[in-house]
Design an enzyme around this catalytic site. Structure first.
Site, PDB file in Angstrom:
ATOM      1  N   SER A 142      45.797  36.748  40.851  1.00 18.71           N
ATOM      2  CA  SER A 142      46.496  37.671  39.947  1.00 18.71           C
ATOM      3  C   SER A 142      47.066  38.791  40.804  1.00 18.71           C
ATOM      4  CB  SER A 142      45.497  38.252  38.938  1.00 18.71           C
ATOM      5  OG  SER A 142      46.035  39.394  38.300  1.00 18.71           O
ATOM      6  N   TYR A 155      37.220  42.250  37.210  1.00 19.06           N
ATOM      7  CA  TYR A 155      38.326  41.279  37.258  1.00 19.06           C
ATOM      8  C   TYR A 155      39.120  41.449  38.564  1.00 19.06           C
ATOM      9  CZ  TYR A 155      42.457  38.646  35.754  1.00 19.06           C
ATOM     10  OH  TYR A 155      43.488  37.736  35.667  1.00 19.06           O
ATOM     11  N   ALA A 156      39.482  42.701  38.883  1.00 14.17           N
ATOM     12  CA  ALA A 156      40.273  42.935  40.091  1.00 14.17           C
ATOM     13  C   ALA A 156      39.493  42.527  41.340  1.00 14.17           C
ATOM     14  CB  ALA A 156      40.682  44.408  40.171  1.00 14.17           C
ATOM     15  N   SER A 158      37.143  40.254  41.473  1.00 17.95           N
ATOM     16  CA  SER A 158      37.069  38.777  41.516  1.00 17.95           C
ATOM     17  C   SER A 158      38.362  38.180  42.054  1.00 17.95           C
ATOM     18  CB  SER A 158      36.750  38.213  40.126  1.00 17.95           C
ATOM     19  OG  SER A 158      37.870  38.269  39.251  1.00 17.95           O
TER      20      SER A 158
HETATM   21  P1  NDP Z   1      43.000  32.055  28.597  1.00 22.94           P
HETATM   22  O1  NDP Z   1      41.886  32.873  28.057  1.00 22.94           O
HETATM   23  O2  NDP Z   1      44.016  31.497  27.665  1.00 22.94           O
HETATM   24  O3  NDP Z   1      42.426  30.836  29.443  1.00 22.94           O
HETATM   25  C1  NDP Z   1      41.269  30.910  30.203  1.00 22.94           C
HETATM   26  C2  NDP Z   1      40.742  29.510  30.382  1.00 22.94           C
HETATM   27  O4  NDP Z   1      39.574  29.568  31.200  1.00 22.94           O
HETATM   28  C3  NDP Z   1      40.363  28.847  29.068  1.00 22.94           C
HETATM   29  O5  NDP Z   1      40.850  27.527  29.055  1.00 22.94           O
HETATM   30  C4  NDP Z   1      38.850  28.868  29.087  1.00 22.94           C
HETATM   31  O6  NDP Z   1      38.361  27.722  28.429  1.00 22.94           O
HETATM   32  C5  NDP Z   1      38.579  28.782  30.573  1.00 22.94           C
HETATM   33  N1  NDP Z   1      37.253  29.257  30.945  1.00 22.94           N
HETATM   34  C6  NDP Z   1      36.743  30.499  30.791  1.00 22.94           C
HETATM   35  N2  NDP Z   1      35.476  30.532  31.221  1.00 22.94           N
HETATM   36  C7  NDP Z   1      35.182  29.269  31.641  1.00 22.94           C
HETATM   37  C8  NDP Z   1      34.033  28.666  32.173  1.00 22.94           C
HETATM   38  N3  NDP Z   1      32.880  29.349  32.383  1.00 22.94           N
HETATM   39  N4  NDP Z   1      34.080  27.359  32.510  1.00 22.94           N
HETATM   40  C9  NDP Z   1      35.210  26.651  32.319  1.00 22.94           C
HETATM   41  N5  NDP Z   1      36.334  27.173  31.793  1.00 22.94           N
HETATM   42  C10 NDP Z   1      36.306  28.461  31.467  1.00 22.94           C
HETATM   43  O7  NDP Z   1      43.687  32.976  29.716  1.00 22.94           O
HETATM   44  P2  NDP Z   1      44.945  32.737  30.673  1.00 22.94           P
HETATM   45  O8  NDP Z   1      45.568  31.430  30.443  1.00 22.94           O
HETATM   46  O9  NDP Z   1      45.772  33.956  30.551  1.00 22.94           O
HETATM   47  O10 NDP Z   1      44.252  32.779  32.116  1.00 22.94           O
HETATM   48  C11 NDP Z   1      44.201  31.642  32.989  1.00 22.94           C
HETATM   49  C12 NDP Z   1      44.071  32.141  34.407  1.00 22.94           C
HETATM   50  O11 NDP Z   1      45.238  32.874  34.760  1.00 22.94           O
HETATM   51  C13 NDP Z   1      42.888  33.073  34.631  1.00 22.94           C
HETATM   52  O12 NDP Z   1      42.298  32.807  35.888  1.00 22.94           O
HETATM   53  C14 NDP Z   1      43.552  34.442  34.639  1.00 22.94           C
HETATM   54  O13 NDP Z   1      42.805  35.369  35.374  1.00 22.94           O
HETATM   55  C15 NDP Z   1      44.869  34.104  35.304  1.00 22.94           C
HETATM   56  N6  NDP Z   1      45.935  35.072  35.091  1.00 22.94           N
HETATM   57  C16 NDP Z   1      46.466  35.263  33.832  1.00 22.94           C
HETATM   58  C17 NDP Z   1      47.502  36.166  33.653  1.00 22.94           C
HETATM   59  C18 NDP Z   1      48.118  36.414  32.314  1.00 22.94           C
HETATM   60  O14 NDP Z   1      48.946  37.327  32.200  1.00 22.94           O
HETATM   61  N7  NDP Z   1      47.795  35.656  31.286  1.00 22.94           N
HETATM   62  C19 NDP Z   1      48.043  36.944  34.787  1.00 22.94           C
HETATM   63  C20 NDP Z   1      47.403  36.657  36.056  1.00 22.94           C
HETATM   64  C21 NDP Z   1      46.398  35.743  36.184  1.00 22.94           C
HETATM   65  P3  NDP Z   1      37.019  27.635  27.557  1.00 22.94           P
HETATM   66  O15 NDP Z   1      36.823  28.961  26.890  1.00 22.94           O
HETATM   67  O16 NDP Z   1      37.317  26.504  26.643  1.00 22.94           O
HETATM   68  O17 NDP Z   1      35.949  27.303  28.549  1.00 22.94           O
END
Ligand code: NDP
Length: 251
Positions: A142, A155-156, A158
């Site tokens: 990110s 978060y930052a 990580s």
């Molecule tokens: P979402 O919340 O839509 O997606 C997060 C995903 O991570 C879900 O599919 C969730 O699935 C999964 N997840 C969370 N915890 C676990 C776990 N313990 N084991 C397995 N899966 C897990 O968020 P985003 O799509 O926005 O984020 C996706 C990535 O992109 C992240 O790493 C985020 O930090 C990064 N990001 C997002 C930005 C944004 O603006 N949206 C900007 C920069 C980076 P489930 O709950 O079903 O397990």
């Protein structure tokens, strides 16, 4: 989505966090370009729905349950997943709040998911990649791994760790033919955050992005496909920001 082709034909890609947001989109994009995709997350109902959409669009997709923060769950997944050529380490969570009030539980959840889970997923899949002659690991970092914002300490931290993880694994695994790169998205508009962006605070934040707009999921397609494919065969340890110039914003 960029126009589909078969650049990834014959490749198998595993995407973590594929039940929503970026991960669901990444799975669709990789499948549209010929990869067989393995979708993983904890919410199996949502995961199955995303996999069904990928199949309806003509792709090949399987859904497997995975909690990246749980060693037993990772081990069970690796047993079932088979050989993987492309790992998109995307699962991530946020726990907002002032540093003074961040609980140890929230800190652990964020670090265990975003950083520890990411490392151990890569470690679990790397031996088969090495045996197959190589692979591509794409870690979703990110802009908050490179800059700061209030209320997001765990978060930052990580995501900064994800960037150093990417470079360290790139160094160690180049000899095995495994490339490790990071995507560092800026603020991407998704269904989950759309309301925030329409409010005053969201609109003020958008004014600080040089391109004066949020990212869209499709803005990530080109960099994702480049890192997944041979187009980036001489790239490892790179961090690609996709942020409308946000990291270059004026001080
Ligand atoms: P979402 O919340 O839509 O997606 C997060 C995903 O991570 C879900 O599919 C969730 O699935 C999964 N997840 C969370 N915890 C676990 C776990 N313990 N084991 C397995 N899966 C897990 O968020 P985003 O799509 O926005 O984020 C996706 C990535 O992109 C992240 O790493 C985020 O930090 C990064 N990001 C997002 C930005 C944004 O603006 N949206 C900007 C920069 C980076 P489930 O709950 O079903 O397990």
């Amino acid at each position: 989505m960029v126009s589909s082709g078969q650049a990834l034909a014959g490749k198998r890609a595993l995407i973590t966090g594929a039940s929503s947001g970026l991960g669901a989109h990444f799975a669709a994009v990789l499948a549209a370009h010929g990869a067989e995709v393995v979708l993983t997350a904890r919410r199996t109902g949502s995961l199955e729905a995303v996999a069904a959409q990928v199949r309806e669009a003509g792709g090949t997709a399987n859904a497997l349950a995975l909690d990246v923060s749980d060693a037993a769950s990772r081990a069970a997944l690796v047993e079932r997943a088979g050989a993987i050529d492309i790992l998109v380490n995307n699962a991530g969570v946020v726990r907002e709040g002032a540093a003074l009030s961040q609980s140890e539980e929230d800190w652990d959840t964020v670090i265990d998911t975003n950083l520890k889970g990411m490392f151990f997923m890569a470690q679990a899949l790397a031996p088969a990649m090495r045996a197959a002659g190589g692979g591509s690991v794409i870690n979703v970092a990110s802009v908050l791994g490179l800059r700061q914002a209030g209320g997001l300490v765990s978060y930052a931290v990580s995501k900064a760790g994800v960037i150093q993880l990417t470079k360290t694994l790139a160094l160690e695994w180049a000899r095995h033919g495994i490339r490790v790169n990071a995507l560092a998205p800026g603020y991407i508009e998704t269904e989950l955050n759309r309301d925030f962006w329409q409010g005053d605070a969201g609109q003020a934040l958008i004014k600080r992005i040089p391109q004066r707009r949020l990212g869209r999921l499709e803005d990530l397609d080109g960099p994702l496909l480049m890192l997944a494919s041979d187009a980036s065969r001489y790239m490892s340890g790179s961090v690609i920001a996709v942020d409308g110039g946000h990291l270059c914003s004026s001080l």
